[in-house]
Design a protein around this motif. Structure first.
Motif, mmCIF file in Angstrom:
data_model
loop_
_atom_site.group_PDB
_atom_site.id
_atom_site.type_symbol
_atom_site.label_atom_id
_atom_site.label_comp_id
_atom_site.label_asym_id
_atom_site.label_seq_id
_atom_site.Cartn_x
_atom_site.Cartn_y
_atom_site.Cartn_z
ATOM 1 N N HIS A 13 0.826 -1.203 0.000
ATOM 2 C CA HIS A 13 0.000 0.000 0.000
ATOM 3 C C HIS A 13 0.866 1.261 0.000
ATOM 4 N N VAL A 14 1.922 1.240 0.803
ATOM 5 C CA VAL A 14 2.832 2.385 0.841
ATOM 6 C C VAL A 14 3.477 2.584 -0.524
ATOM 7 N N LEU A 15 3.809 1.480 -1.192
ATOM 8 C CA LEU A 15 4.411 1.571 -2.522
ATOM 9 C C LEU A 15 3.455 2.236 -3.514
ATOM 10 N N ILE A 16 2.178 1.910 -3.416
ATOM 11 C CA ILE A 16 1.186 2.528 -4.301
ATOM 12 C C ILE A 16 1.163 4.043 -4.112
ATOM 13 N N THR A 17 1.230 4.480 -2.854
ATOM 14 C CA THR A 17 1.232 5.920 -2.613
ATOM 15 C C THR A 17 2.507 6.568 -3.141
ATOM 16 N N THR A 18 3.613 5.828 -3.096
ATOM 17 C CA THR A 18 4.863 6.359 -3.638
ATOM 18 C C THR A 18 4.760 6.545 -5.145
ATOM 19 N N VAL A 19 4.158 5.584 -5.813
ATOM 20 C CA VAL A 19 3.941 5.701 -7.262
ATOM 21 C C VAL A 19 3.057 6.904 -7.568
ATOM 22 N N ALA A 20 2.014 7.096 -6.760
ATOM 23 C CA ALA A 20 1.129 8.246 -6.947
ATOM 24 C C ALA A 20 1.888 9.551 -6.783
ATOM 25 N N SER A 21 2.835 9.568 -5.861
ATOM 26 C CA SER A 21 3.638 10.762 -5.630
ATOM 27 C C SER A 21 4.478 11.099 -6.862
ATOM 28 N N PHE A 22 5.164 10.118 -7.410
ATOM 29 C CA PHE A 22 5.965 10.360 -8.615
ATOM 30 C C PHE A 22 5.078 10.782 -9.784
ATOM 31 N N ALA A 23 3.902 10.181 -9.886
ATOM 32 C CA ALA A 23 2.992 10.522 -10.982
ATOM 33 C C ALA A 23 2.556 11.980 -10.888
ATOM 34 N N GLY A 24 2.324 12.459 -9.675
ATOM 35 C CA GLY A 24 1.918 13.847 -9.501
ATOM 36 C C GLY A 24 2.965 14.821 -10.000
ATOM 37 N N GLY A 25 4.220 14.532 -9.714
ATOM 38 C CA GLY A 25 5.292 15.398 -10.189
ATOM 39 C C GLY A 25 5.424 15.375 -11.699
ATOM 40 N N LEU A 26 5.403 14.181 -12.270
ATOM 41 C CA LEU A 26 5.559 14.065 -13.721
ATOM 42 C C LEU A 26 4.405 14.726 -14.472
ATOM 43 N N ALA A 27 3.220 14.631 -13.905
ATOM 44 C CA ALA A 27 2.034 15.141 -14.601
ATOM 45 C C ALA A 27 1.936 16.659 -14.582
ATOM 46 N N SER A 28 2.669 17.300 -13.680
ATOM 47 C CA SER A 28 2.388 18.722 -13.471
ATOM 48 C C SER A 28 3.541 19.686 -13.728
ATOM 49 N N LEU A 29 4.758 19.207 -13.824
ATOM 50 C CA LEU A 29 5.900 20.128 -13.895
ATOM 51 C C LEU A 29 5.808 21.083 -15.078
ATOM 52 N N TYR A 30 5.517 20.567 -16.254
ATOM 53 C CA TYR A 30 5.471 21.426 -17.439
ATOM 54 C C TYR A 30 4.368 22.479 -17.302
ATOM 55 N N LEU A 31 3.209 22.050 -16.825
ATOM 56 C CA LEU A 31 2.093 22.987 -16.677
ATOM 57 C C LEU A 31 2.411 24.074 -15.659
ATOM 58 N N TRP A 32 3.082 23.700 -14.573
ATOM 59 C CA TRP A 32 3.455 24.707 -13.584
ATOM 60 C C TRP A 32 4.417 25.737 -14.169
ATOM 61 N N GLY A 33 5.306 25.290 -15.025
ATOM 62 C CA GLY A 33 6.210 26.242 -15.665
ATOM 63 C C GLY A 33 5.451 27.301 -16.433
ATOM 64 N N ARG A 34 4.428 26.900 -17.117
ATOM 65 C CA ARG A 34 3.628 27.862 -17.876
ATOM 66 C C ARG A 34 2.834 28.776 -16.957
ATOM 67 N N VAL A 35 2.325 28.216 -15.865
ATOM 68 C CA VAL A 35 1.555 29.031 -14.924
ATOM 69 C C VAL A 35 2.443 30.100 -14.283
ATOM 70 N N VAL A 36 3.631 29.704 -13.857
ATOM 71 C CA VAL A 36 4.547 30.667 -13.228
ATOM 72 C C VAL A 36 4.948 31.759 -14.216
ATOM 73 N N ASP A 37 5.198 31.381 -15.453
ATOM 74 C CA ASP A 37 5.538 32.382 -16.468
ATOM 75 C C ASP A 37 4.395 33.368 -16.683
ATOM 76 N N ARG A 38 3.192 32.891 -16.533
ATOM 77 C CA ARG A 38 2.026 33.728 -16.828
ATOM 78 C C ARG A 38 1.650 34.662 -15.681
ATOM 79 N N ILE A 39 1.633 34.141 -14.456
ATOM 80 C CA ILE A 39 1.115 34.947 -13.343
ATOM 81 C C ILE A 39 2.189 35.348 -12.335
ATOM 82 N N GLY A 40 3.393 34.823 -12.476
ATOM 83 C CA GLY A 40 4.455 35.153 -11.542
ATOM 84 C C GLY A 40 4.530 34.169 -10.384
#
Length: 201
Positions: free
Chosen positions: A44-71
């Protein structure tokens, strides 16, 4: 000398070190609570670890665009408050049931999404503060200060938890109080970073 003469650098380091200390205290002790007090398995802990890595991979590019747009400042505020709310939600974990597992998977995924956003804004500000004529000096100072100081947080947290757990009749409640305190600290860590609205500033 650089820290004495650069108030923006001081504010930046206070904010990101504070945030790092909160994150480094939350994540490992959620897993400890899951295994020791709630009764989840290593799988179960391993599943949550996978979810953690997935969250980072899914969002980094989008966050870059958000920061560029709004600061950076709005992203610091949004992500800090969001991580605070998620951390506060850990007090609802009572048993090793399916609902709790789904909630923890969602916690790790969303927490990493928000932490990634905070990290992108952090990098954005750091490079804006770094003088082109001496980048190594600034980067070394920032890295040593933030990681050195925030790295003490999980050690101190572990010592405090061990002390309280040793005398507690309800160990799970100790974790709940611990996460409630961290939730407040997590939510407020954006305060020193409010002025970083745009790179030019």
């Amino acid at each position: 000398a650089l820290l004495r003469t650069n108030p923006l650098l001081r504010r930046y380091l206070v904010g990101v070190t504070w945030a790092g200390a909160m994150r480094m205290s939350v994540v490992p002790f959620v897993m400890v609570m899951m295994r020791r007090e709630v009764g989840f398995s290593s799988g179960h802990v391993l599943i949550t670890t996978v979810a953690s890595f997935a969250g980072g991979l899914a969002s980094l590019y989008l966050w870059g665009r958000v920061v560029d747009r709004i600061g950076p400042a709005p992203v610091f505020r949004l992500t800090a408050l969001g991580m605070g709310v998620l951390t506060a939600g850990l007090v609802a974990v009572q048993d090793a049931g399916t609902a709790a597992l789904v909630g923890l998977i969602a916690f790790f995924f969303l927490y990493t999404v928000l932490a990634s956003g905070f990290g992108v804004a952090d990098t954005h500000v750091l490079f804006a503060l770094t003088p082109p004529e001496a980048p190594a000096r600034m980067l070394v100072i920032a890295t040593v200060v933030r990681h050195g100081l925030s790295g003490l947080a999980p050690i101190l947290s572990g010592i405090a938890l061990d002390g309280f757990l040793g005398v507690a009749e309800a160990p799970l409640r100790v974790y709940h109080v611990f996460f409630a305190i961290l939730a407040v600290g997590q939510a407020l860590c954006f305060l020193p970073l409010r002025g970083f609205r745009r790179v030019a500033e």
